[in-house]
Enzyme design. Structure first.
Site, PDB file in Angstrom:
ATOM      1  N   SER A 142       0.809  -1.216   0.000  1.00  0.00           N
ATOM      2  CA  SER A 142       0.000   0.000   0.000  1.00  0.00           C
ATOM      3  C   SER A 142       0.844   1.268   0.000  1.00  0.00           C
ATOM      4  O   SER A 142       1.921   1.318   0.600  1.00  0.00           O
ATOM      5  CB  SER A 142      -0.866  -0.023   1.267  1.00  0.00           C
ATOM      6  OG  SER A 142      -1.405   1.242   1.520  1.00  0.00           O
ATOM      7  N   GLU A 144       0.199   3.597   1.769  1.00  0.00           N
ATOM      8  CA  GLU A 144       0.299   3.982   3.191  1.00  0.00           C
ATOM      9  C   GLU A 144       1.701   3.707   3.734  1.00  0.00           C
ATOM     10  O   GLU A 144       2.122   4.306   4.712  1.00  0.00           O
ATOM     11  CB  GLU A 144      -0.729   3.209   4.020  1.00  0.00           C
ATOM     12  CG  GLU A 144      -2.127   3.762   3.944  1.00  0.00           C
ATOM     13  CD  GLU A 144      -2.266   5.134   4.602  1.00  0.00           C
ATOM     14  OE1 GLU A 144      -1.953   5.262   5.789  1.00  0.00           O
ATOM     15  OE2 GLU A 144      -2.706   6.058   3.909  1.00  0.00           O
ATOM     16  N   TYR A 165      -1.494  -0.171  10.661  1.00  0.00           N
ATOM     17  CA  TYR A 165      -1.768  -0.803   9.359  1.00  0.00           C
ATOM     18  C   TYR A 165      -0.553  -0.685   8.454  1.00  0.00           C
ATOM     19  O   TYR A 165      -0.089  -1.668   7.863  1.00  0.00           O
ATOM     20  CB  TYR A 165      -2.983  -0.131   8.708  1.00  0.00           C
ATOM     21  CG  TYR A 165      -3.171  -0.480   7.249  1.00  0.00           C
ATOM     22  CD1 TYR A 165      -3.735  -1.700   6.865  1.00  0.00           C
ATOM     23  CD2 TYR A 165      -2.775   0.399   6.239  1.00  0.00           C
ATOM     24  CE1 TYR A 165      -3.903  -2.030   5.521  1.00  0.00           C
ATOM     25  CE2 TYR A 165      -2.933   0.079   4.896  1.00  0.00           C
ATOM     26  CZ  TYR A 165      -3.497  -1.131   4.543  1.00  0.00           C
ATOM     27  OH  TYR A 165      -3.654  -1.457   3.205  1.00  0.00           O
TER      28      TYR A 165
HETATM   29  P1  NAP Z   1     -11.279  -4.821   1.700  1.00  0.00           P
HETATM   30  O1  NAP Z   1     -12.428  -4.488   0.810  1.00  0.00           O
HETATM   31  O2  NAP Z   1     -11.252  -4.326   3.086  1.00  0.00           O
HETATM   32  O3  NAP Z   1     -11.174  -6.426   1.712  1.00  0.00           O
HETATM   33  C1  NAP Z   1     -10.336  -7.081   2.621  1.00  0.00           C
HETATM   34  C2  NAP Z   1     -10.532  -8.580   2.463  1.00  0.00           C
HETATM   35  O4  NAP Z   1      -9.696  -9.255   3.420  1.00  0.00           O
HETATM   36  C3  NAP Z   1     -11.979  -9.061   2.745  1.00  0.00           C
HETATM   37  O5  NAP Z   1     -12.265 -10.126   1.880  1.00  0.00           O
HETATM   38  C4  NAP Z   1     -11.869  -9.567   4.183  1.00  0.00           C
HETATM   39  O6  NAP Z   1     -12.832 -10.525   4.505  1.00  0.00           O
HETATM   40  C5  NAP Z   1     -10.484 -10.200   4.132  1.00  0.00           C
HETATM   41  N1  NAP Z   1      -9.898 -10.430   5.438  1.00  0.00           N
HETATM   42  C6  NAP Z   1      -9.797  -9.585   6.481  1.00  0.00           C
HETATM   43  N2  NAP Z   1      -9.184 -10.182   7.530  1.00  0.00           N
HETATM   44  C7  NAP Z   1      -8.903 -11.453   7.129  1.00  0.00           C
HETATM   45  C8  NAP Z   1      -8.323 -12.571   7.766  1.00  0.00           C
HETATM   46  N3  NAP Z   1      -7.890 -12.532   9.025  1.00  0.00           N
HETATM   47  N4  NAP Z   1      -8.199 -13.713   7.052  1.00  0.00           N
HETATM   48  C9  NAP Z   1      -8.643 -13.792   5.782  1.00  0.00           C
HETATM   49  N5  NAP Z   1      -9.212 -12.766   5.124  1.00  0.00           N
HETATM   50  C10 NAP Z   1      -9.348 -11.613   5.804  1.00  0.00           C
HETATM   51  O7  NAP Z   1      -9.905  -4.384   1.023  1.00  0.00           O
HETATM   52  P2  NAP Z   1      -9.591  -3.993  -0.505  1.00  0.00           P
HETATM   53  O8  NAP Z   1      -9.816  -2.528  -0.673  1.00  0.00           O
HETATM   54  O9  NAP Z   1     -10.224  -4.964  -1.410  1.00  0.00           O
HETATM   55  O10 NAP Z   1      -8.009  -4.166  -0.519  1.00  0.00           O
HETATM   56  C11 NAP Z   1      -7.415  -5.417  -0.863  1.00  0.00           C
HETATM   57  C12 NAP Z   1      -6.007  -5.454  -0.313  1.00  0.00           C
HETATM   58  O11 NAP Z   1      -5.234  -4.393  -0.862  1.00  0.00           O
HETATM   59  C13 NAP Z   1      -5.889  -5.301   1.197  1.00  0.00           C
HETATM   60  O12 NAP Z   1      -4.793  -6.079   1.625  1.00  0.00           O
HETATM   61  C14 NAP Z   1      -5.588  -3.826   1.391  1.00  0.00           C
HETATM   62  O13 NAP Z   1      -4.901  -3.632   2.600  1.00  0.00           O
HETATM   63  C15 NAP Z   1      -4.716  -3.578   0.179  1.00  0.00           C
HETATM   64  N6  NAP Z   1      -4.732  -2.214  -0.367  1.00  0.00           N
HETATM   65  C16 NAP Z   1      -5.916  -1.597  -0.648  1.00  0.00           C
HETATM   66  C17 NAP Z   1      -5.902  -0.338  -1.229  1.00  0.00           C
HETATM   67  C18 NAP Z   1      -7.192   0.365  -1.598  1.00  0.00           C
HETATM   68  O14 NAP Z   1      -7.141   1.576  -1.821  1.00  0.00           O
HETATM   69  N7  NAP Z   1      -8.309  -0.335  -1.727  1.00  0.00           N
HETATM   70  C19 NAP Z   1      -4.677   0.274  -1.541  1.00  0.00           C
HETATM   71  C20 NAP Z   1      -3.510  -0.394  -1.247  1.00  0.00           C
HETATM   72  C21 NAP Z   1      -3.545  -1.662  -0.680  1.00  0.00           C
HETATM   73  P3  NAP Z   1     -14.325 -10.098   5.012  1.00  0.00           P
HETATM   74  O15 NAP Z   1     -15.079  -9.727   3.755  1.00  0.00           O
HETATM   75  O16 NAP Z   1     -14.819 -11.323   5.676  1.00  0.00           O
HETATM   76  O17 NAP Z   1     -14.141  -8.926   5.921  1.00  0.00           O
HETATM   77  O1  F7E Z   2      -9.081   7.856   4.289  1.00  0.00           O
HETATM   78  C1  F7E Z   2      -9.579  11.232   5.594  1.00  0.00           C
HETATM   79  C2  F7E Z   2      -8.626  10.329   6.338  1.00  0.00           C
HETATM   80  O2  F7E Z   2     -10.020   5.722   5.163  1.00  0.00           O
HETATM   81  C3  F7E Z   2      -8.606   8.761   3.325  1.00  0.00           C
HETATM   82  C4  F7E Z   2      -7.228   1.928   2.540  1.00  0.00           C
HETATM   83  O3  F7E Z   2      -7.750   1.261   1.431  1.00  0.00           O
HETATM   84  O4  F7E Z   2      -6.069   3.480   1.145  1.00  0.00           O
HETATM   85  C5  F7E Z   2      -7.008   3.382   2.188  1.00  0.00           C
HETATM   86  O5  F7E Z   2      -6.543   4.062   3.342  1.00  0.00           O
HETATM   87  C6  F7E Z   2      -8.378  10.125   3.951  1.00  0.00           C
HETATM   88  C7  F7E Z   2      -7.586  10.083   5.267  1.00  0.00           C
HETATM   89  O6  F7E Z   2      -8.391   5.704   3.208  1.00  0.00           O
HETATM   90  C8  F7E Z   2     -12.862  10.748   7.045  1.00  0.00           C
HETATM   91  O7  F7E Z   2      -8.120  10.975   7.514  1.00  0.00           O
HETATM   92  C9  F7E Z   2     -11.601  12.420   6.503  1.00  0.00           C
HETATM   93  O8  F7E Z   2      -6.636  11.094   5.248  1.00  0.00           O
HETATM   94  O9  F7E Z   2     -10.660   6.505   2.840  1.00  0.00           O
HETATM   95  P1  F7E Z   2      -9.645   6.400   3.884  1.00  0.00           P
HETATM   96  P2  F7E Z   2      -6.855   5.606   3.599  1.00  0.00           P
HETATM   97  O10 F7E Z   2      -6.622   5.863   5.047  1.00  0.00           O
HETATM   98  O11 F7E Z   2      -6.114   6.460   2.635  1.00  0.00           O
HETATM   99  C10 F7E Z   2      -4.776   2.938   1.433  1.00  0.00           C
HETATM  100  C11 F7E Z   2      -3.908   3.092   0.213  1.00  0.00           C
HETATM  101  C12 F7E Z   2      -4.839   1.565   1.966  1.00  0.00           C
HETATM  102  O12 F7E Z   2      -3.931   0.756   1.756  1.00  0.00           O
HETATM  103  C13 F7E Z   2      -5.913   1.263   2.946  1.00  0.00           C
HETATM  104  O13 F7E Z   2      -6.136  -0.139   3.017  1.00  0.00           O
HETATM  105  O14 F7E Z   2      -9.642  10.659   4.297  1.00  0.00           O
HETATM  106  N1  F7E Z   2     -10.924  11.293   6.173  1.00  0.00           N
HETATM  107  N2  F7E Z   2     -12.781  12.118   7.049  1.00  0.00           N
HETATM  108  C14 F7E Z   2     -11.686  10.241   6.493  1.00  0.00           C
HETATM  109  N3  F7E Z   2     -11.483   8.910   6.335  1.00  0.00           N
HETATM  110  C15 F7E Z   2     -12.459   8.068   6.729  1.00  0.00           C
HETATM  111  N4  F7E Z   2     -12.302   6.737   6.566  1.00  0.00           N
HETATM  112  N5  F7E Z   2     -13.633   8.536   7.309  1.00  0.00           N
HETATM  113  C16 F7E Z   2     -13.878   9.852   7.480  1.00  0.00           C
HETATM  114  O15 F7E Z   2     -14.914  10.244   7.990  1.00  0.00           O
END
Ligand code: NAP
Ligand code: F7E
Length: 354
Positions: A142, A144, A165
């Site tokens: 990520s 992050e 995270y």
């Molecule tokens: P998501 O919608 O939160 O999906 C997470 C998945 O992981 C769900 O299927 C969840 O199952 C499963 N999971 C959680 N804890 C687990 C455990 N202990 N054992 C097995 N499975 C588990 O995330 P996403 O947005 O699709 O992201 C996919 C991956 O990319 C994640 O690793 C995330 O950290 C990473 N990532 C995401 C972003 C983004 O912007 N979306 C960016 C960079 C990296 P349940 O459905 O049962 O909860």
């Molecule tokens: O927050 C601000 C918050 O939770 C984005 C995950 O997929 O992307 C995701 O992480 C921004 C932050 O995503 C609210 O403070 C303001 O600055 O949508 P988010 P994230 O933290 O960027 C990365 C790449 C991953 O890997 C992660 O798995 O938005 N913000 N107000 C808020 N965020 C949330 N959630 N809720 C609010 O009310």
């Protein structure tokens, strides 16, 4: 590989198949003829809504989507699934993926995101050793992990994680590199910047905004409580990003790849864009609630994905405006359905009294 209808079909194993990315990746791999195995966590209520449309009953002949109960915290179960699936490709998408939640549940986040990756890598290591099979591994890293590092961030930017995270994802990233170097395994780390879609979890900021905009438009909600509006993110479309994951595992060598659009917007700008799609003024509805602030924030993420664009011939197809519009349109339809249900419920409740 297994023989399907006389043709060789690749097998893929996806952890996190029920998540946003898992659902898009499954669709992509099925469309390419793969047999897709996914691990699903046991839950007291259904957690497969994102993949219900591609679900295949176990009694169906020639089934190409196979679900297994397993969990990243349980290495014995993971081993059994790897042995049953005989994957050519493993996509490790499973994670506790919410940054704010990771401050509340740091130990669990480390267990699922860092230790879970290590457990799965160790399964792969033994499986490859015992069977001699070629297996490729994708790790869902990520942006992050860059945290407080100055933008734009590329593969050469040092990590500066700012949440439990992010620290867990950095550990998983380095486990991947260590297993690649120590055992000669094909392990690729994607470093993906934020990617969103109508299937995004509803507590991430983009979806929270588009859900609220739809509900406000149809009269189901009056206020939207948010945290820091000034954070800037490089937001892309999840459908484009799973294509990059697949390309990474088709590449002739393993490595680390940044996937990003190269454009960043603030949360405030996202709000403006989403509400204006529905002719709404966000200022009338949004209130700041410090409960949504993070103990340590990531202010500015902007990716430089030159390496992926050159080596994988990948580029995002969806612009920021198209992404916001897609999410708003979908959430407006959802809100309209919700309103219908709400109204019908009212009638049903009335009828029950007569
Ligand atoms: P998501 O919608 O939160 O999906 C997470 C998945 O992981 C769900 O299927 C969840 O199952 C499963 N999971 C959680 N804890 C687990 C455990 N202990 N054992 C097995 N499975 C588990 O995330 P996403 O947005 O699709 O992201 C996919 C991956 O990319 C994640 O690793 C995330 O950290 C990473 N990532 C995401 C972003 C983004 O912007 N979306 C960016 C960079 C990296 P349940 O459905 O049962 O909860
Ligand atoms: O927050 C601000 C918050 O939770 C984005 C995950 O997929 O992307 C995701 O992480 C921004 C932050 O995503 C609210 O403070 C303001 O600055 O949508 P988010 P994230 O933290 O960027 C990365 C790449 C991953 O890997 C992660 O798995 O938005 N913000 N107000 C808020 N965020 C949330 N959630 N809720 C609010 O009310």
């Amino acid at each position: 590989m297994e023989v399907l209808g006389g043709e060789l079909s690749k097998s893929a194993l996806i952890t996190g198949i029920t998540g946003q990315d898992g659902s898009y990746l499954s669709e992509l791999l099925l469309s390419k003829g793969y047999t897709v195995h996914g691990i699903v966590r046991r839950s007291s209520s259904f957690n497969t809504a994102r993949i219900d449309h591609i679900y295949q009953d176990p009694h169906e002949a020639g089934r190409r989507l196979v679900l297994h109960y397993a969990d990243l915290s349980d290495s014995t179960g993971l081993r059994r699934v790897v042995e049953a699936a005989l994957p050519d490709e493993i996509y490790n998408l499973g994670a506790q993926s919410h940054v704010k939640v990771s401050f509340e549940n740091p130990e669990y986040t480390a267990d699922a995101d860092a230790m879970g990756t290590l457990r799965l890598l160790d399964c792969m290591r033994d499986h490859v050793h015992h069977t001699g099979r070629q297996v490729r591994f994708y790790q869902a890293g990520s942006s992050e992990m860059f945290g407080a590092a100055k933008p734009p961030q590329s593969e050469a930017t040092p990590f500066y994680p700012r949440s439990p995270y992010a620290v867990s994802k950095v550990a998983a990233h380095w486990y991947g590199i260590n297993y690649r170097e120590a055992y000669g395994l094909f392990i690729t780390n994607g470093i993906l910047f934020n990617h969103e879609s109508p299937r995004r979890g509803e507590t991430f900021v983009t979806r929270k905004i588009t859900r609220a905009a739809g509900r406000i438009k149809v009269g189901l909600q009056k206020k939207l409580f948010l945290g820091n509006l000034e954070a800037r993110r490089d937001w892309g479309f999840a459908g484009d990003y799973v294509e990059a994951m697949w390309r990474m595992l088709q590449h002739h060598q393993s490595g680390d790849f940044v996937i990003a659009t190269g454009e960043a917007f603030s949360v405030r700008e996202f709000l403006e864009e989403a509400f204006s799609c529905l002719d709404l003024h966000w200022e009338k509805y949004v209130e700041i609630d410090p409960a949504y602030f993070r103990p340590t924030e990531v202010d500015y993420l902007l990716g430089d994905s030159t390496k992926a664009r050159t080596a994988l011939n990948w580029e995002p197809k969806t612009s920021f405006k198209q992404l916001v519009r897609m999410m708003v349109d979908s959430d407006l339809r959802l809100a309209e359905n919700e309103r219908l249900i709400h109204e019908n419920k009212f009638v049903a409740a009335d009828l029950s009294r007569v």
